[in-house]
Design a protein around this motif. Structure first.
Motif, PDB file in Angstrom:
ATOM      1  N   PHE A   1      35.654  40.171  45.856  1.00 10.96           N
ATOM      2  CA  PHE A   1      34.684  40.500  44.799  1.00 10.96           C
ATOM      3  C   PHE A   1      33.245  40.406  45.307  1.00 10.96           C
ATOM      4  CE2 PHE A   1      38.237  40.280  41.903  1.00 10.96           C
ATOM      5  CZ  PHE A   1      37.921  41.279  40.994  1.00 10.96           C
TER       6      PHE A   1
ATOM      7  N   ILE B   1      40.383  36.435  47.025  1.00 10.45           N
ATOM      8  CA  ILE B   1      39.893  37.154  45.841  1.00 10.45           C
ATOM      9  C   ILE B   1      38.374  37.000  45.715  1.00 10.45           C
ATOM     10  CG2 ILE B   1      40.024  37.279  43.307  1.00 10.45           C
ATOM     11  CD1 ILE B   1      42.967  36.562  43.520  1.00 10.45           C
ATOM     12  N   TYR B   2      37.890  35.788  46.000  1.00  6.20           N
ATOM     13  CA  TYR B   2      36.452  35.519  45.902  1.00  6.20           C
ATOM     14  C   TYR B   2      35.669  36.432  46.851  1.00  6.20           C
ATOM     15  CZ  TYR B   2      32.047  32.923  46.174  1.00  6.20           C
ATOM     16  OH  TYR B   2      30.722  32.558  46.160  1.00  6.20           O
TER      17      TYR B   2
ATOM     18  N   TYR C   1      56.452  21.801  51.252  1.00 10.07           N
ATOM     19  CA  TYR C   1      56.345  22.878  50.271  1.00 10.07           C
ATOM     20  C   TYR C   1      55.068  22.723  49.445  1.00 10.07           C
ATOM     21  CZ  TYR C   1      57.411  25.756  46.205  1.00 10.07           C
ATOM     22  OH  TYR C   1      57.339  26.680  45.201  1.00 10.07           O
ATOM     23  N   PHE C   2      54.761  21.481  49.119  1.00  8.16           N
ATOM     24  CA  PHE C   2      53.568  21.181  48.322  1.00  8.16           C
ATOM     25  C   PHE C   2      52.287  21.575  49.082  1.00  8.16           C
ATOM     26  CE2 PHE C   2      50.258  18.202  46.811  1.00  8.16           C
ATOM     27  CZ  PHE C   2      50.288  18.527  45.469  1.00  8.16           C
TER      28      PHE C   2
ATOM     29  N   SER D   1      26.532  34.402  47.785  1.00  8.74           N
ATOM     30  CA  SER D   1      27.249  33.148  47.466  1.00  8.74           C
ATOM     31  C   SER D   1      26.315  32.061  46.956  1.00  8.74           C
ATOM     32  CB  SER D   1      28.045  32.653  48.670  1.00  8.74           C
ATOM     33  OG  SER D   1      27.162  32.362  49.716  1.00  8.74           O
TER      34      SER D   1
ATOM     35  N   LEU E   1      48.326  28.126  50.208  1.00  6.55           N
ATOM     36  CA  LEU E   1      48.438  29.481  49.648  1.00  6.55           C
ATOM     37  C   LEU E   1      47.426  29.673  48.515  1.00  6.55           C
ATOM     38  CD1 LEU E   1      50.009  32.179  49.552  1.00  6.55           C
ATOM     39  CD2 LEU E   1      51.493  31.137  47.847  1.00  6.55           C
ATOM     40  N   PHE E   2      47.329  28.656  47.661  1.00  5.95           N
ATOM     41  CA  PHE E   2      46.381  28.700  46.533  1.00  5.95           C
ATOM     42  C   PHE E   2      44.953  28.905  47.055  1.00  5.95           C
ATOM     43  CE2 PHE E   2      43.457  26.710  43.563  1.00  5.95           C
ATOM     44  CZ  PHE E   2      43.889  27.195  42.328  1.00  5.95           C
TER      45      PHE E   2
ATOM     46  N   VAL F   1      44.462  32.436  48.568  1.00  6.64           N
ATOM     47  CA  VAL F   1      44.367  33.474  47.532  1.00  6.64           C
ATOM     48  C   VAL F   1      43.006  33.389  46.835  1.00  6.64           C
ATOM     49  CG1 VAL F   1      45.327  34.330  45.358  1.00  6.64           C
ATOM     50  CG2 VAL F   1      46.855  33.616  47.189  1.00  6.64           C
ATOM     51  N   LEU F   2      42.601  32.157  46.532  1.00  6.81           N
ATOM     52  CA  LEU F   2      41.296  31.944  45.876  1.00  6.81           C
ATOM     53  C   LEU F   2      40.175  32.511  46.742  1.00  6.81           C
ATOM     54  CD1 LEU F   2      39.736  30.567  43.507  1.00  6.81           C
ATOM     55  CD2 LEU F   2      39.600  28.540  44.916  1.00  6.81           C
TER      56      LEU F   2
ATOM     57  N   MET G   1      57.290  17.734  50.362  1.00  5.60           N
ATOM     58  CA  MET G   1      55.897  17.537  50.805  1.00  5.60           C
ATOM     59  C   MET G   1      55.359  18.789  51.518  1.00  5.60           C
ATOM     60  SD  MET G   1      53.473  15.325  50.835  1.00  5.60           S
ATOM     61  CE  MET G   1      51.895  15.182  51.559  1.00  5.60           C
TER      62      MET G   1
ATOM     63  N   SER H   1      28.278  36.091  36.753  1.00  4.81           N
ATOM     64  CA  SER H   1      29.688  36.139  37.134  1.00  4.81           C
ATOM     65  C   SER H   1      30.033  37.383  37.940  1.00  4.81           C
ATOM     66  CB  SER H   1      30.547  36.130  35.879  1.00  4.81           C
ATOM     67  OG  SER H   1      30.312  34.960  35.159  1.00  4.81           O
ATOM     68  N   LEU H   2      31.076  37.226  38.774  1.00  2.00           N
ATOM     69  CA  LEU H   2      31.460  38.328  39.657  1.00  2.00           C
ATOM     70  C   LEU H   2      32.156  39.476  38.922  1.00  2.00           C
ATOM     71  CD1 LEU H   2      32.696  36.482  42.883  1.00  2.00           C
ATOM     72  CD2 LEU H   2      30.543  37.647  42.525  1.00  2.00           C
ATOM     73  N   TYR H   3      32.474  39.314  37.632  1.00  2.00           N
ATOM     74  CA  TYR H   3      33.073  40.441  36.915  1.00  2.00           C
ATOM     75  C   TYR H   3      32.087  41.611  36.841  1.00  2.00           C
ATOM     76  CZ  TYR H   3      30.529  39.455  32.523  1.00  2.00           C
ATOM     77  OH  TYR H   3      29.555  39.267  31.578  1.00  2.00           O
TER      78      TYR H   3
ATOM     79  N   LYS I   1      51.953  25.233  49.277  1.00  2.00           N
ATOM     80  CA  LYS I   1      51.512  25.738  47.977  1.00  2.00           C
ATOM     81  C   LYS I   1      49.982  25.633  47.841  1.00  2.00           C
ATOM     82  CE  LYS I   1      53.095  23.880  43.996  1.00  2.00           C
ATOM     83  NZ  LYS I   1      54.038  23.346  43.002  1.00  2.00           N
TER      84      LYS I   1
END
Lengths: 319, 481
Positions: A22, A18-19, A3-4, A152, A10-11, A14-15, A1, A158-160, A7
């Motif tokens: 950019f 990165i958002y 660890y979940f 925002s 962390l996700f 990171v999201l 639990m 798109s952010l590319y 996870k």
């Protein structure tokens, strides 16, 4: 639990990381043609729709009216008829856009029927709700650089594009003071006579159809008067009707016969000058019948500066 | 509240954490409060309609169950249906019906002025309750099932209210049956990491469908349909083609997110799509598309018409599709879209034997026949969807007429071809994944992989969402229904 959950955290980190990276990258380059209007506190403002956004250069006003010591910077805060029609939302953004410690500003409120219309039979509640969904209603920060609130909420692609920009058109030069200068010639494209003929035809066709779906909004007019009253306390206010082609003028006059008379009357009641350039044969060039091209926009701003100067001098003499 | 809004980012974790922290006894209350809040974000006052519909159906069902005579049962079933249909008519169809009647009378020279206020209400559509067609159909199915003796009425008003307002599927379905959803809402849910992981991946997939694919397609579709008079036929064809995929991804994105959220909360929602693009016939398409609505129509409209009223199949199908069209919206465009599909379905079924014989005689390989059949139905669906997307029948006809102007290859709805390339790439990826895993088992694609591949998939997903997501915060197309 455990660890979940780690996870997932962390996700999310990171999201978000990165958002925001950019978003920051985007803010350091070209965002869109409206973004610079939201990146500074303003001393003076140009309000209205796209005709003003492309037709009035704040820099020329600042240079030519230096002797009157208007608060700087003057920002072109006009967007377009979909985003910046007069109303509570626009007034609120104007209030938030101005410097907190404000001395004496120059405020140019451009008027065109498009600034005061709504879709037919739209009630007040619906109108407010629609305005709330536009750029000025979506954001609360109008004067920060970089403006992440704007990116925002209002960045439409798109952010590319931070790495490979696709939304920039070299013929439209976006200035830091909010002026969107339209050049007929750029490194990547030269506007042809055929382009001009087609754009003028398309604009006229669009306006002819569009105008039929619109009616004059009392609420917008009321907000416009409130905007004048608010800005009168912060400096000198001028109501300006932009120059436009004979065809476009005929179209607007057909629908709103007493437009000039109405604004003349408002100007007199509110004791502010009304500078009307729509009826004059001034020979300015537009690329689509309504929007001035670069050279004409500069000439027009110079003419406007002179008229403002005259008006202010007459006022000063009276006092 | 939109799933793709910033508010939802706070709302959902709060709901999930609260749900698992609270004791089983009060979880229904937590979810009910959350669901009502979720709905009230659109327009607070309209929650009263939801409450009214809930109370009427709750009491009617109890009365039906306890009634001693068939007549009393009929009265309460009728009351429930009348109230739900009444709500639908009053809030969705009143102006539409009066305007249509006025047009018909005007044709015969009788002019009735339509009340301006009513017109204003119609145009603003501010009062149109979001998802009204979904929740009224859901509650009606409950009362009818109780009346038919298929289920017992729910005695717990709170749990029943949650069944009507369950936020993952409240505003755009899938339309759940009480026999499926109610027991799941009452059962004890323990933390199941596997379920939660599957649910989260489904949600992530749904967001990808919406933010990266559907909204990207939407930009071009909006532009094409904003200019139906464009002389560039290819632009209009491309617009119609992209709309086919936009509506599918937009709607299935909502359903996928709804299924994902429900899964995290321990509930399995009904599958609403089953690879609709891979249909083999028009009839097969309607078994794969918006399954919960089509099953509802089959059970509560088609069967009563055929079994009870002894109507023949053709008129029954026409009636069903007429209702399907009206269900979608108060505009004749939806009815035309639906009826055109009904005609294809009828033609397909009635010529089945003839076509089989003909193809056998001509000795055309089966694969070619299947492909040609698929291509024909796909083109037909694309054309009918022009009516679905247009604001009026006249506009749709203008659009279709101008689609035939194929003189120039110029595509004026695109400012850069990179975006068109991206649209086609994403359509290809989604179809490939749907082909192998179906609409509802996409999570297997990740969960069946070794650990390090999973992490690559997660980070790949983040990069794609951030780089290629479109921040329109646009509402889902099916919200309007």
């Amino acid at each position: 639990m455990k660890y979940f959950i780690l996870k997932i955290i962390l996700f999310c980190f990171v999201l978000a990381g990165i958002y925001f990276s950019f978003m920051y990258k985007i803010s350091t380059g070209y965002v869109d043609e409206n973004y610079p209007k939201f990146c500074q506190e303003a001393g003076g403002l140009i309000l209205g729709v796209s005709t003003a956004s492309q037709g009035i250069s704040p820099q020329i006003l600042e240079d030519e009216l230096q002797e009157f010591k208007f608060e700087k910077p003057i920002v072109n805060f006009a967007i377009n008829f979909e985003q910046s029609q007069y109303g509570d939302i626009y007034l609120n953004s104007v209030k938030n856009k101005l410097k907190k410690q404000h001395q004496k500003g120059l405020f140019i409120l451009t008027v065109t029927p498009a600034s005061f219309t709504t879709t037919k039979n739209l009630d007040e509640k619906a109108l407010r709700k629609l305005d709330q969904e536009k750029i000025l209603g979506k954001i609360s920060n109008f004067s920060k650089a970089p403006n992440f609130d704007y990116i925002s909420n209002c960045y439409p692609i798109s952010l590319y594009n931070a790495i490979y920009p696709t939304n920039k058109w070299d013929n439209l030069v976006v200035h830091a003071n909010g002026w969107n200068e339209f050049k007929l010639k750029s490194n990547s494209y030269t506007v042809t006579k055929e382009d001009l003929t087609l754009w003028k035809k398309q604009t006229l066709e669009f306006q002819t159809k569009f105008i039929k779906t619109q009616e004059f909004s009392k609420l917008r007019l009321q907000s416009f008067v409130e905007t004048i009253n608010f800005l009168k306390e912060k400096g000198d206010v001028f109501i300006v009707r932009m120059p436009l082609t004979a065809e476009m003028l005929a179209l607007e006059d057909e629908k709103w016969k007493n437009f000039d008379a109405q604004f003349d009357s408002i100007a007199k009641t509110e004791n502010v000058p009304f500078l009307n350039y729509s009826q004059k044969e001034l020979g300015f060039n537009t690329y689509d019948g309504t929007h001035l091209v670069s050279e004409s926009a500069k000439e027009f701003t110079s003419l406007l500066s002179k008229d403002i100067k005259n008006s202010l001098q007459i006022d000063a003499n009276k006092k | 509240m939109l799933f793709n809004s910033f508010e939802f980012l706070y709302f959902l974790p709060l709901i999930i954490i609260g749900f698992y922290i609270l004791p089983q006894k009060v979880r229904w209350l937590w979810l009910l409060i959350g669901s009502y809040y979720f709905y009230m974000v659109y327009e607070p006052a309209l929650v009263l309609l939801l409450v009214a519909s809930t109370l009427v159906d709750y009491f009617c069902a109890l009365k039906i169950y306890s009634a001693k005579t068939q007549q009393i049962k009929k009265i309460f079933a009728g009351t429930s249906i009348a109230v739900n249909v009444g709500i639908l008519i009053a809030f969705k169809y009143l102006f539409f019906f009066s305007a249509s009647l006025a047009s018909i009378l005007a044709y015969f020279g009788i002019v009735i002025p339509i009340d301006e206020a009513e017109q204003s209400y119609h145009i603003s559509q501010i009062l149109l309750p979001v998802g009204i067609s979904f929740y009224t159909f859901q509650t009606m199915s409950y009362t009818i099932d109780v009346y038919r003796g298929r289920i017992k009425p729910e005695k717990h008003l709170g749990v029943f209210a949650l069944y009507v307002a369950y936020f993952p599927q409240l505003v755009a379905g899938p339309i759940e049956r009480a026999s499926r959803l109610l027991p799941q809402l009452k059962k004890k849910v323990a933390i199941n990491l596997k379920n939660i992981e599957q649910g989260l991946i489904m949600m992530a997939w749904g967001f990808f469908l919406k933010i990266v694919v559907a909204d990207r397609l939407g930009i071009y579709v909006d532009e094409a349909f904003a200019n139906p008079e464009s002389p560039h036929g290819f632009s209009l064809i491309l617009g119609a083609f992209l709309f086919c995929f936009q509506i599918y991804y937009d709607f299935s994105a909502y359903t996928t997110i709804a299924i994902g959220i429900a899964k995290v909360l321990g509930v399995d929602l009904i599958q609403n799509f089953n690879r609709p693009i891979f249909f083999t016939s028009s009839a097969d398409f309607w078994k794969r598309w918006h399954i919960s609505l089509m099953q509802w129509m089959r059970d509560y409209v088609y069967r009563p018409l055929v079994v009870n009223l002894k109507l023949k199949r053709v008129p029954a199908v026409l009636i069903v599709f007429f209702v399907v069209g009206l269900w979608h919206g108060a505009n004749w465009t939806f009815v035309v879209w639906s009826m055109l599909n009904a005609l294809l379905l009828i033609a397909e079924v009635s010529t089945n034997t003839f076509r089989s014989r003909l193809f056998k005689k001509l000795q055309i390989p089966k694969k070619i026949i299947s492909f040609l059949g698929w291509f024909f139905v796909f083109c037909y669906l694309t054309i009918t969807l022009v009516f679905f997307r247009s604001s009026s029948i006249t506009t749709a006809l203008v659009y279709l007429e101008n689609m035939c102007n194929l003189g120039s290859l110029h595509i004026n709805i695109l400012n850069n071809y990179l975006e068109l390339f991206l649209c086609l790439i994403f359509i290809g990826i989604v179809q490939l994944i749907h082909y192998y895993k179906g609409n509802n088992k996409v999570y297997e694609l990740v969960l069946e992989q070794p650990k390090h591949y999973k992490w690559i998939a997660y980070f790949g997903y983040i990069i794609i969402i951030v780089l290629f997501g479109i921040n329109r915060q646009s509402s889902f197309i099916y919200f309007q229904f």
